[in-house]
Design an enzyme around this catalytic site. Structure first.
Site, mmCIF file in Angstrom:
data_model
loop_
_atom_site.group_PDB
_atom_site.id
_atom_site.type_symbol
_atom_site.label_atom_id
_atom_site.label_comp_id
_atom_site.label_asym_id
_atom_site.label_seq_id
_atom_site.Cartn_x
_atom_site.Cartn_y
_atom_site.Cartn_z
ATOM 1 C CB ALA A 197 50.609 42.545 65.194
ATOM 2 C CG ASP A 215 43.974 44.547 74.095
ATOM 3 O OD1 ASP A 215 44.175 43.358 73.804
ATOM 4 O OD2 ASP A 215 44.828 45.454 73.924
ATOM 5 C CG HIS A 216 46.246 42.376 77.014
ATOM 6 N ND1 HIS A 216 46.993 41.224 76.974
ATOM 7 C CD2 HIS A 216 46.587 43.083 75.914
ATOM 8 C CE1 HIS A 216 47.764 41.243 75.889
ATOM 9 N NE2 HIS A 216 47.529 42.346 75.216
ATOM 10 C CB SER A 268 43.825 48.277 77.423
ATOM 11 O OG SER A 268 43.965 49.650 77.752
HETATM 12 P P1 13P Z 1 51.491 46.773 69.633
HETATM 13 O O1 13P Z 1 52.151 47.345 70.837
HETATM 14 O O2 13P Z 1 52.465 46.076 68.750
HETATM 15 O O3 13P Z 1 50.686 47.795 68.878
HETATM 16 O O4 13P Z 1 50.468 45.631 70.142
HETATM 17 C C1 13P Z 1 49.181 45.976 70.577
HETATM 18 C C2 13P Z 1 48.486 44.848 71.230
HETATM 19 O O5 13P Z 1 48.882 43.704 71.182
HETATM 20 C C3 13P Z 1 47.256 45.164 71.964
HETATM 21 O O6 13P Z 1 46.742 44.058 72.622
HETATM 22 O O1 G3H Z 2 48.623 45.418 74.635
HETATM 23 C C1 G3H Z 2 48.526 46.496 75.201
HETATM 24 C C2 G3H Z 2 47.893 47.629 74.491
HETATM 25 O O2 G3H Z 2 48.848 48.339 73.722
HETATM 26 C C3 G3H Z 2 47.176 48.508 75.463
HETATM 27 O O3 G3H Z 2 48.067 49.209 76.247
HETATM 28 O O4 G3H Z 2 47.323 48.879 78.595
HETATM 29 O O5 G3H Z 2 48.673 50.897 77.918
HETATM 30 O O6 G3H Z 2 46.275 50.681 77.226
HETATM 31 P P1 G3H Z 2 47.554 49.950 77.585
HETATM 32 ZN ZN ZN Z 3 48.244 42.731 73.336
#
Ligand code: 13P
Ligand code: G3H
Ligand code: ZN
Length: 309
Positions: free
Chosen positions: A213, A82-83, A50
């Site tokens: 998930a 991620d995101h 992330s």
């Molecule tokens: P969880 O918080 O359910 O592990 O999801 C993680 C996630 O979607 C990361 O993008």
């Molecule tokens: O979807 C989010 C992930 O769990 C990552 O979380 O932004 O705190 O690293 P974070």
């Molecule tokens: Zn996510």
């Protein structure tokens, strides 16, 4: 094998009726626990980072850790953002060696989400990088999602089709009732499988992604609470629901919270049981093993991707 994109992994996962695990990485022990499990199970693997993880561990260190994972194993490994919240962070990861990025424009209205996703897709595809996008909103636990609200929050199948056609993204995260974190359901856990099925039919062969998930294993919650944690009532997505989704169009299942729980519960236990210890290896080692155990269980019993590398 160098770091790979997710394209081939998803093609195989779709055809094989399983999902690839995408596990969030924040430090070396987490990465090693994940990679050790996937290597032992011969499972394809997505390591995801992330923006917060990138800020914490720093891009260059994470790259080198991922490269070390690739050098010391024989499984296909993708490194994924991620995101990603805007074009700039996606570009920075692509330029810095990632083979897969997520542009998360789900907070925007449809047209703006399409615009920013298209921008990332154009840049990424020129460089052989795959792009995950998202439409719909992951409901939080506070949303006691009623049918009317569901239609407003969850991914609309017509929009999903239009979005994929307009953007050319390679995979799509959808909202069907999962949410991030350790408190996913107040009442009975429920996912909108009907919606998933419709989206799957409308986008044949197209990889769908499930965020939020984690299954929040109750033994880990209990262990955490036993050793001083205060996370009462934490609940995740039942494993059989994830297994069902993996057999449908879902090719990537995102897991972070379960890793955090495994790590934290184990470190809490070590601190309590061995208060005389102050060598970090004495608690980070068992924590790494706990990550390996939880990931092994996912690969074998939930995602169905063990032996698919
Ligand atoms: P969880 O918080 O359910 O592990 O999801 C993680 C996630 O979607 C990361 O993008
Ligand atoms: O979807 C989010 C992930 O769990 C990552 O979380 O932004 O705190 O690293 P974070
Ligand atoms: Zn996510």
């Amino acid at each position: 094998m160098p770091l790979v994109s997710t394209r081939e992994m998803f093609n195989k996962a779709y055809a094989g009726g399983y999902a690839v695990g995408a596990f969030n990485v924040n430090n070396m022990e987490i990465l090693q626990g994940i990679v050790d499990a996937a290597s032992a199970q011969k499972a394809p693997l997505i390591l995801q980072v992330s923006a917060g993880a990138r800020k914490y561990a720093r891009h260059e260190y994470l790259m080198k850790l991922a490269e070390a994972a690739v050098e010391t194993s024989t499984i296909p490994i993708a490194l994924h953002l991620d995101h990603g919240e805007d074009f700039a962070v996606c570009k920075s990861c692509i330029d810095g060696g990632f083979k897969s990025v997520m542009i998360d424009g789900s907070r925007f209205a449809f047209a703006e989400n399409v615009r920013v996703t298209k921008e990332v897709v154009a840049y990424a595809h020129e460089r052989g990088v795959s792009v995950e996008a998202e439409i719909g909103k992951l409901a939080g636990v506070e949303d006691d999602v009623k049918v009317a609200a569901r239609d407003a929050l969850y991914t609309d199948p017509d929009e999903a089709v239009e979005f994929v056609q307009q953007t050319g993204c390679d995979s799509l995260a959808i909202a069907i009732g999962t949410s991030h974190g350790a408190y996913k359901f107040k009442g009975e856990p429920k996912l909108d499988f009907e919606r998933l099925e419709i989206i799957g039919k409308r986008l044949p062969g197209f990889p769908i992604v499930l965020h939020g998930a984690s299954s929040v294993p109750q033994d880990l919650v209990a262990l955490c609470n036993k050793y001083g944690g205060t996370i009462p009532g934490a609940r995740g997505v039942p494993e059989e629901m994830l297994r069902k989704a993996a057999g449908m169009a879902v090719c990537k299942i995102n897991i972070d919270t379960d890793l955090r729980l495994a790590l934290t519960a184990t470190i809490r236990q070590q601190f309590t049981e061995h208060p005389e210890e102050f060598d970090p290896r004495k608690y980070l080692g068992p924590a790494r093993e706990a990550i390996k155990k939880v990931v092994t269980h996912k690969l074998v019993n939930v995602l169905g991707c063990a032996g698919k590398a």
